[in-house]
Design a protein around this motif. Structure first.
Motif, PDB file in Angstrom:
ATOM      1  N   ILE A 121      53.285   5.230 -23.536  1.00  7.80           N
ATOM      2  CA  ILE A 121      52.157   6.149 -23.713  1.00  7.80           C
ATOM      3  C   ILE A 121      51.543   6.497 -22.355  1.00  7.80           C
ATOM      4  CG2 ILE A 121      50.007   6.572 -24.922  1.00  7.80           C
ATOM      5  CD1 ILE A 121      52.482   6.006 -26.719  1.00  7.80           C
ATOM      6  N   LEU A 122      51.563   7.788 -22.045  1.00  5.85           N
ATOM      7  CA  LEU A 122      50.962   8.302 -20.817  1.00  5.85           C
ATOM      8  C   LEU A 122      49.524   8.722 -21.102  1.00  5.85           C
ATOM      9  CD1 LEU A 122      51.335   9.300 -17.831  1.00  5.85           C
ATOM     10  CD2 LEU A 122      51.937  11.526 -18.821  1.00  5.85           C
ATOM     11  N   ARG A 123      48.602   8.287 -20.237  1.00  2.48           N
ATOM     12  CA  ARG A 123      47.199   8.700 -20.346  1.00  2.48           C
ATOM     13  C   ARG A 123      46.692   9.130 -18.979  1.00  2.48           C
ATOM     14  NH1 ARG A 123      47.470   4.066 -23.712  1.00  2.48           N
ATOM     15  NH2 ARG A 123      46.986   4.540 -25.906  1.00  2.48           N
ATOM     16  N   ALA A 124      45.777  10.098 -18.990  1.00  2.75           N
ATOM     17  CA  ALA A 124      45.107  10.527 -17.760  1.00  2.75           C
ATOM     18  C   ALA A 124      43.621  10.684 -18.039  1.00  2.75           C
ATOM     19  CB  ALA A 124      45.682  11.843 -17.244  1.00  2.75           C
ATOM     20  N   TYR A 125      42.823  10.250 -17.070  1.00  2.00           N
ATOM     21  CA  TYR A 125      41.368  10.272 -17.185  1.00  2.00           C
ATOM     22  C   TYR A 125      40.802  11.042 -15.989  1.00  2.00           C
ATOM     23  CZ  TYR A 125      42.381   6.157 -20.122  1.00  2.00           C
ATOM     24  OH  TYR A 125      42.892   5.285 -21.064  1.00  2.00           O
ATOM     25  N   TRP A 126      39.923  12.017 -16.266  1.00  2.00           N
ATOM     26  CA  TRP A 126      39.344  12.823 -15.196  1.00  2.00           C
ATOM     27  C   TRP A 126      37.891  12.423 -14.939  1.00  2.00           C
ATOM     28  CZ3 TRP A 126      43.739  14.111 -13.802  1.00  2.00           C
ATOM     29  CH2 TRP A 126      44.674  14.793 -14.584  1.00  2.00           C
ATOM     30  N   ASP A 127      37.557  12.291 -13.671  1.00  2.00           N
ATOM     31  CA  ASP A 127      36.171  12.126 -13.207  1.00  2.00           C
ATOM     32  C   ASP A 127      35.449  10.957 -13.872  1.00  2.00           C
ATOM     33  OD1 ASP A 127      36.800  14.298 -11.695  1.00  2.00           O
ATOM     34  OD2 ASP A 127      35.351  15.655 -12.608  1.00  2.00           O
ATOM     35  N   GLY A 128      36.174   9.866 -14.098  1.00  2.00           N
ATOM     36  CA  GLY A 128      35.548   8.656 -14.602  1.00  2.00           C
ATOM     37  C   GLY A 128      35.293   8.614 -16.089  1.00  2.00           C
ATOM     38  N   GLN A 129      35.778   9.575 -16.854  1.00  2.00           N
ATOM     39  CA  GLN A 129      35.607   9.536 -18.307  1.00  2.00           C
ATOM     40  C   GLN A 129      36.294   8.308 -18.902  1.00  2.00           C
ATOM     41  OE1 GLN A 129      35.096  13.716 -20.483  1.00  2.00           O
ATOM     42  NE2 GLN A 129      37.196  13.333 -19.898  1.00  2.00           N
ATOM     43  N   ALA A 130      35.676   7.713 -19.931  1.00  2.00           N
ATOM     44  CA  ALA A 130      36.330   6.643 -20.681  1.00  2.00           C
ATOM     45  C   ALA A 130      37.361   7.211 -21.653  1.00  2.00           C
ATOM     46  CB  ALA A 130      35.288   5.823 -21.432  1.00  2.00           C
ATOM     47  N   GLN A 131      37.138   8.440 -22.110  1.00  2.00           N
ATOM     48  CA  GLN A 131      38.047   9.126 -23.026  1.00  2.00           C
ATOM     49  C   GLN A 131      39.172   9.766 -22.233  1.00  2.00           C
ATOM     50  OE1 GLN A 131      38.455   9.791 -26.376  1.00  2.00           O
ATOM     51  NE2 GLN A 131      40.167  11.108 -25.839  1.00  2.00           N
ATOM     52  N   PRO A 132      40.448   9.453 -22.536  1.00  2.00           N
ATOM     53  CA  PRO A 132      41.533  10.137 -21.825  1.00  2.00           C
ATOM     54  C   PRO A 132      41.596  11.612 -22.205  1.00  2.00           C
ATOM     55  CG  PRO A 132      42.429   8.804 -23.607  1.00  2.00           C
ATOM     56  CD  PRO A 132      40.955   8.485 -23.526  1.00  2.00           C
ATOM     57  N   SER A 133      41.967  12.438 -21.232  1.00  2.00           N
ATOM     58  CA  SER A 133      42.203  13.860 -21.500  1.00  2.00           C
ATOM     59  C   SER A 133      43.674  14.124 -21.783  1.00  2.00           C
ATOM     60  CB  SER A 133      41.729  14.701 -20.312  1.00  2.00           C
ATOM     61  OG  SER A 133      40.336  14.611 -20.168  1.00  2.00           O
ATOM     62  N   ILE A 134      44.540  13.210 -21.367  1.00  2.00           N
ATOM     63  CA  ILE A 134      45.951  13.220 -21.745  1.00  2.00           C
ATOM     64  C   ILE A 134      46.223  11.913 -22.461  1.00  2.00           C
ATOM     65  CG2 ILE A 134      48.347  13.192 -20.929  1.00  2.00           C
ATOM     66  CD1 ILE A 134      47.424  14.761 -18.467  1.00  2.00           C
ATOM     67  N   GLU A 135      46.759  11.981 -23.667  1.00  2.00           N
ATOM     68  CA  GLU A 135      47.200  10.787 -24.393  1.00  2.00           C
ATOM     69  C   GLU A 135      48.414  11.173 -25.206  1.00  2.00           C
ATOM     70  OE1 GLU A 135      45.059   7.128 -26.542  1.00  2.00           O
ATOM     71  OE2 GLU A 135      44.789   9.043 -27.594  1.00  2.00           O
ATOM     72  N   CYS A 136      49.592  10.687 -24.786  1.00  2.00           N
ATOM     73  CA  CYS A 136      50.823  11.235 -25.344  1.00  2.00           C
ATOM     74  C   CYS A 136      52.007  10.325 -25.037  1.00  2.00           C
ATOM     75  CB  CYS A 136      51.070  12.614 -24.716  1.00  2.00           C
ATOM     76  SG  CYS A 136      52.435  13.517 -25.422  1.00  2.00           S
ATOM     77  N   PRO A 137      52.908  10.103 -25.997  1.00  2.00           N
ATOM     78  CA  PRO A 137      54.170   9.452 -25.651  1.00  2.00           C
ATOM     79  C   PRO A 137      54.881  10.235 -24.558  1.00  2.00           C
ATOM     80  CG  PRO A 137      53.914   9.580 -28.032  1.00  2.00           C
ATOM     81  CD  PRO A 137      52.817  10.417 -27.432  1.00  2.00           C
ATOM     82  N   VAL A 138      55.493   9.521 -23.641  1.00  2.00           N
ATOM     83  CA  VAL A 138      56.001  10.177 -22.443  1.00  2.00           C
ATOM     84  C   VAL A 138      57.117  11.172 -22.759  1.00  2.00           C
ATOM     85  CG1 VAL A 138      57.701   8.383 -21.878  1.00  2.00           C
ATOM     86  CG2 VAL A 138      56.654   9.722 -20.048  1.00  2.00           C
ATOM     87  N   GLY A 139      57.969  10.882 -23.732  1.00  2.00           N
ATOM     88  CA  GLY A 139      59.033  11.825 -24.070  1.00  2.00           C
ATOM     89  C   GLY A 139      58.501  13.134 -24.579  1.00  2.00           C
ATOM     90  N   ASP A 140      57.531  13.081 -25.489  1.00  2.00           N
ATOM     91  CA  ASP A 140      56.951  14.299 -26.039  1.00  2.00           C
ATOM     92  C   ASP A 140      56.210  15.086 -24.964  1.00  2.00           C
ATOM     93  OD1 ASP A 140      57.042  14.009 -29.319  1.00  2.00           O
ATOM     94  OD2 ASP A 140      56.957  12.083 -28.287  1.00  2.00           O
ATOM     95  N   PHE A 141      55.521  14.396 -24.060  1.00  2.00           N
ATOM     96  CA  PHE A 141      54.809  15.098 -22.988  1.00  2.00           C
ATOM     97  C   PHE A 141      55.767  15.946 -22.164  1.00  2.00           C
ATOM     98  CE2 PHE A 141      53.001  15.416 -18.705  1.00  2.00           C
ATOM     99  CZ  PHE A 141      51.744  15.905 -18.990  1.00  2.00           C
ATOM    100  N   PHE A 142      56.990  15.436 -21.978  1.00  5.83           N
ATOM    101  CA  PHE A 142      57.997  16.168 -21.206  1.00  5.83           C
ATOM    102  C   PHE A 142      58.991  16.905 -22.110  1.00  5.83           C
ATOM    103  CE2 PHE A 142      56.528  12.917 -18.192  1.00  5.83           C
ATOM    104  CZ  PHE A 142      56.345  13.670 -17.049  1.00  5.83           C
TER     105      PHE A 142
END
Length: 368
Positions: free
Chosen positions: A97-118
């Motif tokens: 599971i790939l996640r990305a967080y912007w500007d210190g948010q606790a909520q990820p803005s990207i949350e996705c299995p890596v295969g589906d993301f690509f």
């Protein structure tokens, strides 16, 4: 010196100079600091580089143990991610599971299995040749979505599998100022298996803020034997209720194909089968056909990038798509389908990011 900040690069402005600073994070430089790459002396490939010394490919990958979440990158300051390259050995793509967080948010803005993301949602390699995502031989995942941040960018990778995964990766980015009118990149995964009868599949809901929708990936598993792509996609925006502002005409139409993705359907005399295709903005790069033994279901991977035609919204957004086939009666009626459908919605919006629906658990994510 120009005031160009180095973001939004394309062939038309590639020659323009800027004060942006190019940086890169990989297992050979976890912080991306200037002049600090290739310094490892104790990486996982140290034994393979024995006798060569420091600087000779000692740390080209990381090992993530079962149940572990690893921080791929943690960047302070303002700038934008410009390219991500990644490949995984062992493990499972749906369980990573790939996640990305912007500007210190606790909520990820990207949350996705890596295969589906690509754009590879079925645990199997498929060549993808598009502007936003490329998947190349050797299971090489590449992403070119620009991802701005103003204070901090943090990426993690969680291993839900029962074995360690070996992850080779590189995150290339620029440190530069970010204009006020630049939004944040988001990606949300969903799966419904099976889709309840007479229900539309929800790609995205609950989005609040201003932004624009830029892409769709779908991993569509068919539970019937017939054609499955008559359903319409609908974009409900800025207070739309029962009816949307934007309504498509069919699934294959939305993904920029026609006539069942089957060249032989056009003359209505003989079918020639589904035809894979991959283009800069849309494609169906993956068709998994039954093998006559255990692989009994047809499965499809499709993408549609709204790079030149983003779907703009000012306050809220909801996206759905119907699953429709044909009944066997002579009256040619539609048949609502109950398929296995997973998706990733890609969009830009202002912060804060609204909470996402809980990610399905390990067992509910699995595809076999």
């Amino acid at each position: 010196m120009s005031d160009f900040n180095g973001l939004g690069l394309h062939l038309g402005n590639l020659a323009r100079l800027s004060k942006a600073k190019s940086r890169s994070i990989s297992p050979e430089n976890f912080t991306g600091e200037k002049g600090r790459g290739g310094m490892s002396t104790d990486g996982p490939a140290a034994n393979m580089a024995r006798g060569l010394g420091q600087g000779w490919k000692i740390s080209p990958f990381v090992i993530i143990q079962p149940g572990e979440t690893f921080t791929l990158a943690d960047i302070e300051g303002a700038g934008a991610i410009q390219q991500i390259w990644m490949t995984l050995a062992r493990g499972r793509w749906r369980h990573t599971i790939l996640r990305a967080y912007w500007d210190g948010q606790a909520q990820p803005s990207i949350e996705c299995p890596v295969g589906d993301f690509f754009a590879c949602g079925w645990e199997k390699y498929a060549q993808v040749s598009s502007l936003a995502v490329c998947v190349n031989p050797g299971r090489a995942f590449n992403c070119y979505w620009e991802m701005p941040f103003r204070q901090r960018a943090r990426f993690t990778l969680e291993n839900l599998a029962e074995e360690p995964i070996y992850v080779y990766y590189q995150i290339n980015y620029a440190l530069t100022d970010v204009p006020e009118d630049v939004a944040y990149f988001h990606a949300q995964f969903r799966r419904t298996n099976p889709l309840p009868y007479m229900e539309a599949y929800t790609l995205l809901d609950g989005v609040k803020g201003a932004g624009h929708y830029v892409g769709t990936y779908m991993a569509w598993g068919v539970n019937n034997t017939g054609w499955w792509g008559e359903g319409e996609i609908k974009f409900y925006m800025d207070g739309d209720d029962a009816f949307p502002t934007i309504c498509g005409t069919g699934t294959e139409d939305y993904f920029c194909g026609a006539y069942n993705f089957d060249p032989g359907v056009v003359d209505r005399t003989q079918t020639s089968g589904y035809r894979e295709f991959t283009t800069p903005y849309a494609g169906m790069p993956q068709v998994i056909r039954p093998d006559g033994v255990y692989a009994s279901q047809q499965r499809f991977g499709l993408y549609r990038w709204h790079i030149t035609d983003p779907i703009r919204f000012e306050a809220d957004l909801r996206v759905t798509i119907q699953a429709l086939g044909w009944r066997t009666d002579k009256d040619r009626r539609y048949l609502p389908l109950q398929d296995d459908i997973a998706s990733v919605a890609f969009w830009y919006q202002t912060l804060p990011t609204a909470p996402y629906p809980p990610l399905p658990g390990k067992d509910a994510l699995e595809v076999i």
